[in-house]
Enzyme design. Sequence first.
Site, PDB file in Angstrom:
ATOM      1  N   PRO A  88       0.791  -1.238   0.000  1.00 59.86           N
ATOM      2  CA  PRO A  88       0.000   0.000   0.000  1.00 59.86           C
ATOM      3  C   PRO A  88       0.822   1.288   0.000  1.00 59.86           C
ATOM      4  CG  PRO A  88       0.094  -0.887   2.220  1.00 59.86           C
ATOM      5  CD  PRO A  88       0.843  -1.853   1.342  1.00 59.86           C
ATOM      6  N   CYS A 202       9.684  -9.947   4.183  1.00 60.16           N
ATOM      7  CA  CYS A 202       9.423 -10.011   5.626  1.00 60.16           C
ATOM      8  C   CYS A 202       9.245 -11.465   6.031  1.00 60.16           C
ATOM      9  CB  CYS A 202       8.235  -9.141   6.015  1.00 60.16           C
ATOM     10  SG  CYS A 202       6.723  -9.540   5.138  1.00 60.16           S
TER      11      CYS A 202
HETATM   12  C1  LIG Z   1       5.291  -7.099   0.713  1.00 61.69           C
HETATM   13  S1  LIG Z   1       3.991  -6.447  -0.207  1.00 61.69           S
HETATM   14  C2  LIG Z   1       4.615  -4.848  -0.610  1.00 61.69           C
HETATM   15  C3  LIG Z   1       4.572  -3.843   0.518  1.00 61.69           C
HETATM   16  C4  LIG Z   1       4.978  -2.456   0.058  1.00 61.69           C
HETATM   17  N1  LIG Z   1       6.315  -2.446  -0.517  1.00 61.69           N
HETATM   18  C5  LIG Z   1       4.946  -1.433   1.181  1.00 61.69           C
HETATM   19  O1  LIG Z   1       6.004  -1.095   1.722  1.00 61.69           O
HETATM   20  O2  LIG Z   1       3.842  -0.968   1.508  1.00 61.69           O
HETATM   21  C6  LIG Z   1       4.172  -7.278  -1.728  1.00 61.69           C
HETATM   22  C7  LIG Z   1       3.329  -6.733  -2.859  1.00 61.69           C
HETATM   23  O3  LIG Z   1       3.725  -7.397  -4.064  1.00 61.69           O
HETATM   24  C8  LIG Z   1       2.624  -7.367  -4.940  1.00 61.69           C
HETATM   25  N2  LIG Z   1       2.931  -8.308  -6.037  1.00 61.69           N
HETATM   26  C9  LIG Z   1       2.834  -9.659  -6.047  1.00 61.69           C
HETATM   27  N3  LIG Z   1       3.248 -10.158  -7.221  1.00 61.69           N
HETATM   28  C10 LIG Z   1       3.636  -9.098  -7.978  1.00 61.69           C
HETATM   29  C11 LIG Z   1       4.153  -8.956  -9.299  1.00 61.69           C
HETATM   30  N4  LIG Z   1       4.383 -10.015 -10.091  1.00 61.69           N
HETATM   31  N5  LIG Z   1       4.422  -7.711  -9.755  1.00 61.69           N
HETATM   32  C12 LIG Z   1       4.194  -6.622  -8.990  1.00 61.69           C
HETATM   33  N6  LIG Z   1       3.698  -6.695  -7.738  1.00 61.69           N
HETATM   34  C13 LIG Z   1       3.430  -7.908  -7.229  1.00 61.69           C
HETATM   35  C14 LIG Z   1       1.462  -7.695  -4.024  1.00 61.69           C
HETATM   36  O4  LIG Z   1       0.247  -7.285  -4.596  1.00 61.69           O
HETATM   37  C15 LIG Z   1       1.825  -6.934  -2.761  1.00 61.69           C
HETATM   38  O5  LIG Z   1       1.199  -5.678  -2.732  1.00 61.69           O
END
Ligand SMILES: C[S@@+](CC[C@H](N)C(=O)[O-])C[C@H]1O[C@@H](n2cnc3c(N)ncnc32)[C@H](O)[C@@H]1O
Length: 275
Positions: A88, A202
Amino acid sequence: MQIHEKLKERLMKLGLDETIYEMRTRKCILSREKLNLEKVPWFDGAYFIDASFTNRNDCFIFDPISIIPCLALEPKKEDKILDVCAAPGTKTFILSFMTDNETKITANDIDKFRVRRLKANVNKFNISAEVMNASGRKITGSFSKILLDAPCSGEGMINKKDKIFQHWSEKRVRLLAKAQKKLIQHAFEILEKGGILVYSTCTFEPEENEEAVDFLLDKFDDACVDKVDVNNIVYDGGITEWNGKKFNNQVKNCMRIHPQHNRTGGFFVAKMRKL
Ligand SMILES: C[S@@+](CC[C@H](N)C(=O)[O-])C[C@H]1O[C@@H](n2cnc3c(N)ncnc32)[C@H](O)[C@@H]1O
């Protein structure tokens, strides 16, 4: 909800045990003004808040461990930054704060519902970012700094243990590890020469952490892993062997941050450079 026996075994092999899930992490906010609150030791401008903090609606509140991958990226005003998995938007927000809102940041995420939250945060907090909704594997162009805060099994989010245990399986760890390798490879391909790629998760799982970094080092001769220049934080280096598989020695330069180290969520950070 009970912890899986397999997860317990894996944690023990890493020198951790299930009591980490009894802990609660502290939260912080960022401020350019000096506040009368306890400072986060690893970043000037970050302050711990507690339950008595009332200004919740006006502030971006997050686990102070999220600052570490952003520091590792060494963001500068002249950089062209890509936040591959941004929703987010916690780390996009921190990167924008670190560069006085003057850097060109592309904040991307694949999930359209999470992108809505990302857009809402970008607007609410005046973050200097352009939002994109695409797979991280399809992004074109080139960037001087790339943050890949990858989707992972989330074992380090100790405040959300029920959610972690509900979704956890060894099969899921393996599937995530496969997807992470594809993302890290593409991110390195669109990184400029001399640029920095920070890979973070994480989770504690070596398949999702050191193995992804080892994969990159094996694939690209012009990739190297640097130590992260950060002070006043407790952490362990990356492990060089897991389940009989030996990793490139450079993974020692990665950071494994466990909940008991600094009373934060668990985190893994690798800072890679394109030579
Ligand atoms: C750990 S969370 C990110 C948290 C964010 N960086 C923050 O600090 O608020 C991982 C994110 O990766 C996204 N995601 C998963 N597969 C992905 C892909 N192939 N390309 C881009 N985003 C992806 C998910 O929707 C999720 O929002």
